[in-house]
Design an enzyme around this catalytic site. Structure first.
Site, PDB file in Angstrom:
ATOM      1  N   ASP A 190     -15.648   9.430  21.328  1.00 53.65           N
ATOM      2  CA  ASP A 190     -16.962   8.991  21.796  1.00 53.65           C
ATOM      3  C   ASP A 190     -17.325   9.563  23.160  1.00 53.65           C
ATOM      4  OD1 ASP A 190     -15.517   7.500  23.634  1.00 53.65           O
ATOM      5  OD2 ASP A 190     -15.762   5.617  22.555  1.00 53.65           O
ATOM      6  N   ASP A 249     -12.470   8.148  25.756  1.00 50.35           N
ATOM      7  CA  ASP A 249     -11.466   9.157  25.414  1.00 50.35           C
ATOM      8  C   ASP A 249     -11.538  10.392  26.298  1.00 50.35           C
ATOM      9  OD1 ASP A 249     -10.129   7.915  23.145  1.00 50.35           O
ATOM     10  OD2 ASP A 249     -12.047   8.098  22.130  1.00 50.35           O
ATOM     11  N   ASP A 276     -10.564  10.048  17.208  1.00 54.82           N
ATOM     12  CA  ASP A 276     -10.568   8.645  17.575  1.00 54.82           C
ATOM     13  C   ASP A 276     -11.126   7.882  16.368  1.00 54.82           C
ATOM     14  OD1 ASP A 276     -10.839   6.234  19.047  1.00 54.82           O
ATOM     15  OD2 ASP A 276     -12.932   6.731  19.422  1.00 54.82           O
TER      16      ASP A 276
END
Length: 680
Positions: free
Chosen positions: A571, A575, A375
């Site tokens: 995180d 996600d 991410d």
């Protein structure tokens, strides 16, 4: 590229069965005191049995004592037949005493297990081998089998304790007292007696007993035991502190936010203690292998004992002795103990570095990972928007300072991340006294406001087009980020470039991943293609996928899974679906986050991306030790079995094939504790 006032992206106990023994970590943690007493008692029994066994061997092998049995030494002792007969009896008594000290518990356990239907276990093998040795008059070998078996058991327990050192350091983090403020008095109580919402005090040098928020006091806290960070963290009023932090300076007052059993330390301990519930494929293989292997070897031992005497008229004692060797060497303890011990050592080593691995299966998957996906916001970047460029319009004749001041005034009441970044870049005391009227926020476009009689627009191109603003200066190709255009009374004033900052360690961590064996790195982000590609270029990422919704990320991960073993770092909150779908989901900076711990397979307790290549190194080292132990154990055992049939090997060599190989395998597993420097 444009200023969008929509919401921005923020970007599983080892079955330690050793043929019937359960050496689970849960057992060890729940019964540390009892385990310590048992270990001390076991060592005393081993020492006593060793002394008796050594004296018996002296009586059997020293020339003087041997001559007494043959009569050659009687003249020296005055022709005393009573004394001459006493030495053999004493020798037998010593052998019997040593045997019973070592074998009593094993024999009782073997009988109990047989009654429960558990026949082919460790105790059965050792009991059968020693009784067979006694039956053919090989008393020293019978004692040696049991004595060395007990030595192996004690050493195994010692090795488990050593491998738990790093986890035991976490246990020590859980304070046993808290100083709570009640009715104007400071009372010392156990942490579990403190209620959520109560106030506690933590003095300099004391450990924070519960999770909470600092109400008063400034200090530095040592977080190294939980996060692996050596640099103290500064805290002040409003800072979050976790149980296990050490207050280094000054008195702090903390409002408790979680009960003791839900504190950071408690959750971490539970996570590590339950890590071995999820077995790696190698560990499952060994468990299945032992269930088939042990009965087959026992059958082979029976055939070795009876076939030659029956069909070849061979001597029974010779072949029973050789069958006894089969039984002794066949015990798969070196495998069944050292393999989970290796995984456990790897999990403990990782936890000491602030990396929580939720099962040995994830160690195996980490060692095989070839693709690393990330991410962007909050993982590769700081998730903090800052002003990077200020471009006033030449026609407006406005300075950079004036342009950002106008934008800051317009964003006075907004809590959007873009607005916050403008306020940080231009601290304006006058903003508090300015009169703002007719404030309108256009979702996905920007804001319109009247400031001291002037109409100010701040937002993206769509906002400018909505109000018919002319002479807009186009952005250059170097303007990568969110663009805030500014107009006053419909006259274009210029634009400001705001972007997320890349973490300092991101590029080095990605390079380290390549050295650790990762073949491809991928960035998955909901940001624009231009921003994603610019960040990817700076970081050296191989592939990017931008403008992704959460469901798009899952779909992209599905595609990557077809290419090889995949780890995904995010995180841990936004996600969660991707973390759950990847082979290994890694939650970054998840200390204190229940959602992250729940969704991920590996938890990095701070935001340091360098922990990911460290985790891969530990995983590969652990798997190397596992396969070394498997290969060594099988080769030695099958080799000794092959030598036992023609009579080349003896029972002492068979004892080495069992206890000696166990000793070497456990020593090899303990090498993981020496890997600390290399893994940094």
């Amino acid at each position: 590229m444009e200023h969008n006032h929509e919401e921005h992206e923020h970007e599983h106990h080892h079955d330690g069965h050793c043929c019937g023994h359960n050496h689970s970590h849960e057992h060890a943690c729940c019964h540390d005191h009892e385990h310590g007493e048992e270990a001390e008692l076991g060592l005393k029994k081993i020492i006593l049995a060793t002394v008796l066994f050594a004296i018996a061997l002296l009586l059997e092998h020293l020339p003087l004592f041997k001559s007494l049995e043959t009569g050659a030494g009687r003249p020296l002792l005055g022709q005393s037949p009573v004394l001459a007969q006493a030495f053999p009896a004493l020798k037998m008594l010593l052998f019997a005493a040593a045997y019973l000290i070592c074998a009593k518990g094993v024999l009782i356990s073997a009988i109990k297990n047989i009654l429960r239907g558990e026949i082919f276990d460790e105790q059965f093998l050792m009991a059968a081998a020693s009784i067979a040795a006694l039956a053919i008059g090989e008393y020293p070998e019978a004692v040696a089998v049991m004595l060395f078996y007990q030595v192996g058991e004690w050493f195994e327990d010692y090795a488990v304790d050593k491998s738990r050192d790093s986890i035991q350091s976490l246990v020590g983090l859980r304070p046993d007292k808290a100083f709570v403020l009640r009715k104007g008095q400071i009372l010392q109580v156990a942490p579990h007696e403190v209620q959520v919402g109560e106030t506690i005090q933590v003095k300099a040098g004391e450990r924070v007993p519960l999770d909470g928020v600092v109400l008063e006091g400034d200090s530095f806290v040592d977080t190294s035991a939980l996060t692996g960070e050596s640099v103290p963290r500064q805290i002040a009023s409003g800072s979050i502190v976790m149980a296990g932090f050490v207050n280094q300076s000054g008195l702090i007052t903390v409002k408790v936010t979680k009960p003791a059993d839900q504190s950071s330390v408690s959750r971490i301990l539970q996570l590590v203690e339950n890590a071995a519930d999820k077995k790696a494929r190698a560990q499952k293989f060994i468990t299945r292998f032992a269930k088939v292997y042990t009965p087959l070897v026992c059958l082979a031992a029976v055939l070795v004992a009876i076939v030659p005497p029956i069909f070849a008229n061979a001597q029974w004692s010779t072949w029973i002795y050789r069958a006894t060797m089969f039984l002794v060497v066949s015990c798969p303890c070196a495998l069944v103990i050292s393999v989970p011990l290796s995984f456990y050592g790897g999990i403990g080593l990782a936890s000491s570095k602030g990396i929580l691995i939720k099962g040995s299966n994830y160690i195996e998957l980490l060692s095989k990972a070839k693709i690393a996906a990330f991410d962007k916001t909050g993982t590769l970047t700081q998730g903090v928007f800052v002003v990077n460029e200020i471009h006033p319009s030449p026609q407006a004749k406005i300075s950079q300072e004036e342009l950002i001041a106008v934008a800051t005034h317009a964003e006075k009441y907004s809590e959007h991340p873009i607005s916050k970044s403008l306020k940080i870049a231009h601290h304006c005391p006058k903003c508090e006294s300015l009169n703002l009227n007719n404030v309108q926020e256009f979702r996905g476009k920007g804001i319109s406001v009247e400031i001291e009689g002037q109409k100010v627009l701040a937002g993206n191109l769509k906002l400018m087009e909505t109000f018919g603003v002319q002479n807009i200066v186009p952005c250059s190709k170097d303007d990568i980020g969110t663009i805030v255009h500014v107009a006053v009374d419909n006259v274009y004033q210029g634009h400001i470039v705001i972007s997320d900052k890349i973490k300092e360690q991101s590029r080095a961590a990605l390079a380290a991943l390549k050295k650790a064996g990762i073949k491809k790195t991928v960035m998955l982000t909901g940001d624009s293609k231009e921003i994603a590609q610019a960040n990817a270029k700076l970081l050296g990422i191989d592939q990017t996928a931008a403008e992704l919704l959460p469901e798009d990320k899952v779909r992209r991960v599905e595609e990557l899974l077809a290419e090889g073993k995949l780890l995904f770092a995010g995180d841990g909150i936004n996600d969660a679906p991707v973390l759950a779908r990847a082979d290994v989901g890694i939650a970054m900076g998840a200390l204190g986050s229940d959602a992250a711990i729940e969704a991920s397979d590996v938890v990095i307790m701070n935001d340091d991306l360098n922990k990911i290549p460290t985790a891969i190194k530990i995983a590969k080292k652990t798997m190397g030790v596992v396969w070394q132990n498997i290969a060594m154990s099988l080769l030695v055992k099958f080799g000794i079995m092959a030598l036992a049939v023609p009579g080349i090997a003896n029972l002492w060599l068979a004892v080495f094939g069992d206890v000696g190989v166990l000793f070497l395998a456990v020593l090899n597993a303990l090498r993981l504790s020496l890997f600390k420097r290399e893994a940094n």
